[in-house]
Design an enzyme around this catalytic site. Structure first.
Site, PDB file in Angstrom:
ATOM      1  N   TYR A 154     -10.104   6.641  14.265  1.00 15.29           N
ATOM      2  CA  TYR A 154      -8.857   5.797  14.173  1.00 15.29           C
ATOM      3  C   TYR A 154      -9.002   5.105  13.024  1.00 15.29           C
ATOM      4  O   TYR A 154      -7.570   5.111  12.484  1.00 15.29           O
ATOM      5  CB  TYR A 154      -8.992   4.923  15.475  1.00 15.29           C
ATOM      6  CG  TYR A 154      -8.063   3.812  15.644  1.00 15.29           C
ATOM      7  CD1 TYR A 154      -6.767   4.090  16.182  1.00 15.29           C
ATOM      8  CD2 TYR A 154      -8.362   2.445  14.962  1.00 15.29           C
ATOM      9  CE1 TYR A 154      -5.724   3.093  16.143  1.00 15.29           C
ATOM     10  CE2 TYR A 154      -7.230   1.541  15.264  1.00 15.29           C
ATOM     11  CZ  TYR A 154      -5.882   1.820  15.704  1.00 15.29           C
ATOM     12  OH  TYR A 154      -4.984   0.869  15.642  1.00 15.29           O
TER      13      TYR A 154
ATOM     14  N   ASP B   6       6.596  12.499  24.028  1.00 17.42           N
ATOM     15  CA  ASP B   6       5.115  12.416  23.655  1.00 17.42           C
ATOM     16  C   ASP B   6       5.345  12.941  22.304  1.00 17.42           C
ATOM     17  O   ASP B   6       5.544  13.883  21.856  1.00 17.42           O
ATOM     18  CB  ASP B   6       4.538  13.434  24.633  1.00 17.42           C
ATOM     19  CG  ASP B   6       2.915  13.562  24.057  1.00 17.42           C
ATOM     20  OD1 ASP B   6       2.679  12.605  23.234  1.00 17.42           O
ATOM     21  OD2 ASP B   6       1.986  14.192  24.896  1.00 17.42           O
TER      22      ASP B   6
ATOM     23  N   ALA C  33      -9.784   5.777  10.097  1.00 21.07           N
ATOM     24  CA  ALA C  33      -9.414   6.688   8.919  1.00 21.07           C
ATOM     25  C   ALA C  33      -7.684   6.919   9.054  1.00 21.07           C
ATOM     26  O   ALA C  33      -7.281   6.970   7.976  1.00 21.07           O
ATOM     27  CB  ALA C  33     -10.015   7.957   9.189  1.00 21.07           C
TER      28      ALA C  33
END
Length: 254
Positions: free
Chosen positions: A145, A53, A147
């Protein structure tokens, strides 16, 4: 090394580069799809997988350590992993927004920093960062998103300048709406993003690899003629007009 390699554009990059004989390190959070893709590609080239992750704070260091411990030398990096949300900012989950910033901004910066010494030593590889056409535009309902993708464009353009003459090619590829399933986890309203004609992941990869083969690649390339035209035309509009236009385009009730 390709992040976010288990599906979509990342998987398309993996298949295209395997067809060219590249040895691959595939990284993604979902171990099952990642392993399935690796099994497919191992018929052609050596493939290593790391299920991780990348939104975790220490992910870049952990990945660098895992690769180094296996005796692998990464000569090129594709920062593709990303996540987004589609809702009014006031209604957004702060935890989700934090994950977007961690995965879409912090992870590629930290990964590039961790692997850059080895990339520069190899001297003939590349760094491709996945930006977005929305990084050039205000994107109501995807404020964070878009940005993060604007950040990726600026970050990549600066790296492109700093690393010229080193033998390492750096650029960003900016897709528009692409049939990847990316919006499937963003809620039903996000269907508006793919309501028109969309590009395929293979189209985005073809654009990126064609750009890579150019003698002097620019720091960014927009995938798709319609996307390039939209970005170009909005540059001639006042910012308030562009924001209002994008608000109408992204309105799920339209």
């Amino acid at each position: 090394m390709i992040t976010g390699a288990s599906a979509g554009i990342g998987a398309a990059f993996a298949r295209a580069l395997a067809a060219r004989g590249a040895h691959l390190v595939l990284v993604a959070r979902r171990a099952g799809p990642l392993a399935a893709l690796a099994d497919e590609l191992r018929r052609t080239v050596p493939v290593e997988v790391v299920a991780l992750d990348l939104s975790a704070p220490a992910a870049a260091a952990d990945l660098h350590r895992a690769v180094t411990d296996r005796g692998l030398h990464v000569t090129s990096l594709i920062n593709n992993a990303a996540v987004g949300s589609f809702t009014l900012f006031a209604d957004a989950d702060p935890g989700q927004l934090a994950t977007e910033i961690a995965l879409d901004v912090a992870a590629p910066v930290q990964l590039t920093a961790a692997f850059l010494p080895g990339l520069r030593h190899a001297g003939n590889g590349f760094v491709i960062n996945l930006a977005s056409a929305s990084g050039y535009l205000p994107s109501p309902r995807m404020a964070v998103y878009s940005a993060t993708k604007a950040f990726m464009l600026s970050f990549t353009e600066s790296l492109w300048t700093e690393l010229r003459g080193t033998g390492l090619t750096v650029f960003a590829v900016a897709p528009g709406a692409t049939a990847t399933g990316f919006t499937a986890h963003m809620g039903p309203d996000a269907a508006v993003l793919t309501a028109g004609k969309v590009r395929r992941p293979e189209d985005v990869v073809a654009t990126a690899l064609h750009h890579l083969e150019r003698r002097n690649p620019a720091p960014a390339v927009i995938d798709g003629r319609a996307n390039r035209l939209t970005v170009t035309l909005t540059r001639f509009l006042p910012r308030r007009r562009t924001a209002a236009l994008m608000s109408r385009i992204f309105d799920p009730t339209r």
